[in-house]
Design an enzyme around this catalytic site. Structure first.
Site, PDB file in Angstrom:
ATOM      1  N   HIS A  39       1.064  -1.034   0.312  1.00 53.44           N
ATOM      2  CA  HIS A  39      -0.118   0.436  -0.131  1.00 53.44           C
ATOM      3  C   HIS A  39       0.956   1.003   0.115  1.00 53.44           C
ATOM      4  O   HIS A  39       1.957   1.354   0.308  1.00 53.44           O
ATOM      5  CB  HIS A  39      -1.172  -0.197   0.834  1.00 53.44           C
ATOM      6  CG  HIS A  39       0.200   0.284   2.604  1.00 53.44           C
ATOM      7  ND1 HIS A  39       0.174   1.267   3.153  1.00 53.44           N
ATOM      8  CD2 HIS A  39       0.304  -0.591   3.575  1.00 53.44           C
ATOM      9  CE1 HIS A  39       0.743   1.425   4.167  1.00 53.44           C
ATOM     10  NE2 HIS A  39       0.754   0.046   4.431  1.00 53.44           N
ATOM     11  N   CYS A  40       0.338   2.741  -0.483  1.00 54.01           N
ATOM     12  CA  CYS A  40       1.403   4.212  -0.256  1.00 54.01           C
ATOM     13  C   CYS A  40      -0.183   4.319   0.218  1.00 54.01           C
ATOM     14  O   CYS A  40      -0.947   4.377   0.933  1.00 54.01           O
ATOM     15  CB  CYS A  40       1.395   4.419  -1.923  1.00 54.01           C
ATOM     16  SG  CYS A  40      -0.224   4.316  -2.518  1.00 54.01           S
TER      17      CYS A  40
END
Length: 342
Positions: A90-91
């Site tokens: 994820h970011c």
């Protein structure tokens, strides 16, 4: 490219790689996540400036310039972090950064599970979790009553659900609370760790928690959860003062005298000049029982004032005990709970 909801993402058993910048990861991250930053803090700042002051296109080109030379190193680092080559990723919002790293890792033979809407969605869920209603039992008592020790016995010996707020906060909740503790997490990380701890507890069984003010050191208990705690049944251990003094003197006598003196100085206005000087002199003389006696007057007065019934509180039950034996006090507490029917 599986793109998962937060619930699906949480259920997967693979390592979590967080590709946000180091400063973002340090501010707060999913408990257990591993940092694999796409950009350094400086690179992220320069890209953000280009996006705001020039154009999105310029920002994207700058990102590619930074990304290209580090692709091989990122793959090698990902293999160290996740030797099984299947990861969750994820970011911040599930956008370009996670998309770029997903492309790179899939090219290198990884199977990647992407969090749809990223860490931002995770944080939304964390904050919402504190408003979920759950039953609480609050354990109170004057300073030195051994409440934390009793909670540990309730969990280990009696299988009672317990939430250790002071353990999560790395602080014992007083002016002396940071002594001997690791550095406190950020507020954001405290909330993340707290939400993870709550998730492990049964939602429909009363959970024991220590009676706290909303502040634990520099951290703050989320308001929706704190309001539930304030309205829960409260059981207050009544431990004789001499037993509390002996317990606190033994604990703080093993700590750094300079840190004890600094904590006493922070209480100067509340203790008064004479009590402060007497407590400092006791530390210098190694007379820790006398130090505790001088400080305990303030804490006892403050906590006793807090024993007045709270608005919406279900019940306040006093639990007299003979001393600070946590096993005996836990057993007495459970007998009291059974008798009260609350």
């Amino acid at each position: 490219m599986p793109r998962h909801s937060l619930a699906e993402f949480d259920a997967l058993p693979y390592p979590i790689l967080d590709v946000r910048a180091p400063i973002e990861f340090a501010q707060g991250h999913v408990p257990g996540a591993l940092s694999l930053p796409l950009f350094t803090d400086e690179e992220r700042a320069r890209i953000g400036t280009a996006y705001k002051q020039v154009s999105q296109e310029r920002a994207v080109h700058m990102g590619l310039e930074f990304f290209g030379p580090k692709m091989s190193a990122m793959v090698k680092q990902a293999k160290k972090l996740a030797p099984g080559k299947e990861v969750r990723l994820h970011c911040w919002r599930g956008g370009m950064r996670s998309g770029a790293v997903l492309w790179l890792l899939e090219l290198a033979g990884f199977k990647v599970h992407l969090l749809d809407k990223g860490y931002k969605d995770y944080r939304r869920a964390v904050l919402a979790s504190f408003a979920a209603p759950r039953p609480w039992r609050v354990l109170g008592g004057l300073t030195g009553s051994g409440k934390t020790d009793v909670l540990r016995v309730l969990a280990a010996a009696h299988g009672q659900p317990v939430l250790d707020l002071e353990g999560l906060a790395h602080h014992k909740g007083s002016a002396f609370g940071a002594i001997g503790q690791p550095a406190q997490p950020t507020q954001e990380q405290f909330e993340n760790n707290l939400a993870a701890a709550l998730e492990q507890l049964p939602p429909d069984v009363p959970v024991w928690v220590e009676d706290e003010s909303r502040q634990i050191g520099r951290l703050t208990i989320p308001l929706p959860m704190f309001e539930q705690m304030r309205q829960a049944p409260r059981y207050v251990l009544q431990v004789p003062r001499e037993a509390r003094v002996a317990k606190l003197a033994a604990e703080y006598g093993a700590e750094n005298p300079a840190e004890l003196a600094a904590a006493i100085e922070r209480l100067h206005k509340r203790l008064g000049g004479l009590a402060t000087q007497q407590a400092l002199a006791a530390v210098e003389a190694g007379d820790f029982e006398r130090m505790v006696e001088r400080v305990l007057d303030y804490y006892d007065k403050t906590y006793t004032h807090g024993l007045t019934p709270r608005s919406g509180e279900q019940a306040l039950t006093l639990v007299p005990v003979a001393g600070c034996n946590p096993a005996e006090n836990a057993a007495t507490l459970l007998r009291t709970v059974a008798a009260s029917g609350i």
